[in-house]
Design a protein around this motif. Sequence first.
Motif, mmCIF file in Angstrom:
data_model
loop_
_atom_site.group_PDB
_atom_site.id
_atom_site.type_symbol
_atom_site.label_atom_id
_atom_site.label_comp_id
_atom_site.label_asym_id
_atom_site.label_seq_id
_atom_site.Cartn_x
_atom_site.Cartn_y
_atom_site.Cartn_z
ATOM 1 N N UNK A 87 57.738 41.651 34.482
ATOM 2 C CA UNK A 87 57.263 40.442 35.170
ATOM 3 C C UNK A 87 56.334 39.643 34.265
ATOM 4 N N UNK A 88 55.409 40.311 33.601
ATOM 5 C CA UNK A 88 54.466 39.618 32.719
ATOM 6 C C UNK A 88 55.199 38.920 31.578
ATOM 7 N N UNK A 89 56.083 39.638 30.939
ATOM 8 C CA UNK A 89 56.836 39.077 29.812
ATOM 9 C C UNK A 89 57.668 37.872 30.264
ATOM 10 N N UNK A 100 47.644 33.811 35.665
ATOM 11 C CA UNK A 100 48.601 33.969 36.763
ATOM 12 C C UNK A 100 49.563 35.108 36.425
ATOM 13 N N UNK A 101 50.083 35.115 35.210
ATOM 14 C CA UNK A 101 51.014 36.175 34.787
ATOM 15 C C UNK A 101 50.353 37.541 34.904
ATOM 16 N N UNK A 102 49.087 37.620 34.540
ATOM 17 C CA UNK A 102 48.361 38.895 34.635
ATOM 18 C C UNK A 102 48.195 39.311 36.091
ATOM 19 N N UNK A 103 47.756 38.402 36.952
ATOM 20 C CA UNK A 103 47.565 38.723 38.372
ATOM 21 C C UNK A 103 48.872 39.183 39.013
ATOM 22 N N UNK A 104 49.948 38.478 38.711
ATOM 23 C CA UNK A 104 51.259 38.834 39.266
ATOM 24 C C UNK A 104 51.680 40.216 38.761
#
Length: 177
Positions: A87-89, A100-104
Amino acid sequence: MKRVTLVDVFKHRITQKYLQRSGINHAVTVAGYAFDMALKKGVDPDLATKSALLHDMGHYEWYRDGKWDYDEYRKSDIHAIKGAERAHKLLIRLGEDRLVAKEVSVAVLLHTDSYLPFGLEEKRTPLQHVVAKADEKDEQPMGLHHYKQMDKSEALKRLHELDLKIEKFLQDDDELA
């Protein structure tokens, strides 16, 4: 910065690859539940729906003698770990804000405690709690929720509708600020 939409996320080839394994119906349904729960709990619906859409993208299949082996899968399950990484990548590739990428990705990591020797119930943030509860709401015994079908055009329609609701929420929120 332009918001990365659910439709943007869904259309990406990586998402398509992994949602085929975990179930498009389940991912889209959980995203819808997460939107509603996020509004009730005061959680950012953009973060909640993205996390919910991607929560199972770390799934893989366990077959023994040509048949799905649910018990073996549960014993070896690390899908939340792989899903958080994927998901992050993916979000970074799509140009999503790094925070946002980190939180997700952390919400994806902590949407289940099935791979941990302890429970997470009291340790989750409100976002992580929303994603976990939205996932639980759609679960069926023996993982059958992963096999419910949804046409990609129906998925896109539902995600587009969610994107419009999120945009409206974000506009209303900006007007209040």
